[in-house]
Design a protein around this motif. Structure first.
Motif, short mmCIF file in Angstrom:
data_model
loop_
_atom_site.label_atom_id
_atom_site.label_comp_id
_atom_site.label_asym_id
_atom_site.label_seq_id
_atom_site.Cartn_x
_atom_site.Cartn_y
_atom_site.Cartn_z
N SER A 154 0.82 -1.22 0.00
CA SER A 154 0.00 0.00 0.00
C SER A 154 0.85 1.27 0.00
O SER A 154 2.07 1.24 0.20
CB SER A 154 -0.90 0.01 1.24
OG SER A 154 -0.13 0.29 2.40
N ASP A 155 0.17 2.39 -0.19
CA ASP A 155 0.82 3.69 -0.08
C ASP A 155 1.13 4.02 1.38
O ASP A 155 2.06 4.77 1.66
CB ASP A 155 -0.08 4.79 -0.67
CG ASP A 155 -0.20 4.67 -2.18
OD1 ASP A 155 0.73 4.16 -2.83
OD2 ASP A 155 -1.26 5.10 -2.72
N GLN A 156 0.34 3.43 2.29
CA GLN A 156 0.53 3.72 3.72
C GLN A 156 1.94 3.37 4.18
O GLN A 156 2.54 4.09 4.96
CB GLN A 156 -0.51 2.96 4.55
CG GLN A 156 -0.38 3.21 6.05
CD GLN A 156 -0.69 4.65 6.42
OE1 GLN A 156 -1.75 5.14 6.09
NE2 GLN A 156 0.22 5.31 7.12
N ASN A 200 4.64 3.48 2.50
CA ASN A 200 5.57 4.52 2.02
C ASN A 200 5.50 5.76 2.91
O ASN A 200 6.53 6.36 3.22
CB ASN A 200 5.27 4.88 0.56
CG ASN A 200 5.58 3.72 -0.35
OD1 ASN A 200 6.54 2.97 -0.14
ND2 ASN A 200 4.76 3.55 -1.37
N GLU A 201 4.28 6.11 3.32
CA GLU A 201 4.12 7.24 4.23
C GLU A 201 4.81 6.94 5.57
O GLU A 201 5.48 7.81 6.14
CB GLU A 201 2.64 7.53 4.46
CG GLU A 201 1.93 8.05 3.24
CD GLU A 201 0.43 8.14 3.43
OE1 GLU A 201 -0.04 8.25 4.59
OE2 GLU A 201 -0.29 8.09 2.40
#
Length: 101
Positions: A47-49, A51-52
């Protein structure tokens, strides 16, 4: 050799294998139930999470004592491989058992 020693040996095999099957089924049930959480981990990993969270980790926004193994690419990647290999192993063992039945 006494004429009943084979019975003693086979009784030991029966007892040992029965216990192994009982333990294996308990662990297999636990493994199966854990797959739902494992899928959530895989989804997070892709997910993008993540990366955050990695950005926040690099900016040192998390407490120093926060366990962050999940942000290690290697640990999650290795777990994905281990889960897959375990499933393959179970299939191989099951196939042998079925063929020898």
């Amino acid at each position: 050799m006494k004429n009943y020693e084979h019975i003693i040996k086979m009784e030991a095999v029966l007892d040992k294998h029965s216990e192994i099957i009982k333990n294996f089924n308990r662990l297999l049930d636990e493994f199966e139930k854990s797959q739902e959480d494992y899928q959530k981990l895989k989804d997070y990993y892709l997910s993008d999470q993540i990366n955050e969270d990695l950005d926040r980790l690099n900016k040192e926004e998390f407490p120093k004592d926060l366990k962050c193994g999940v942000l290690s690419e290697d640990e999650v990647f290795n777990l994905i491989g281990d889960n897959y290999q375990t499933a393959i192993h179970m299939l191989e063992v099951a196939t042998k058992i079925i063929k020898n039945h």
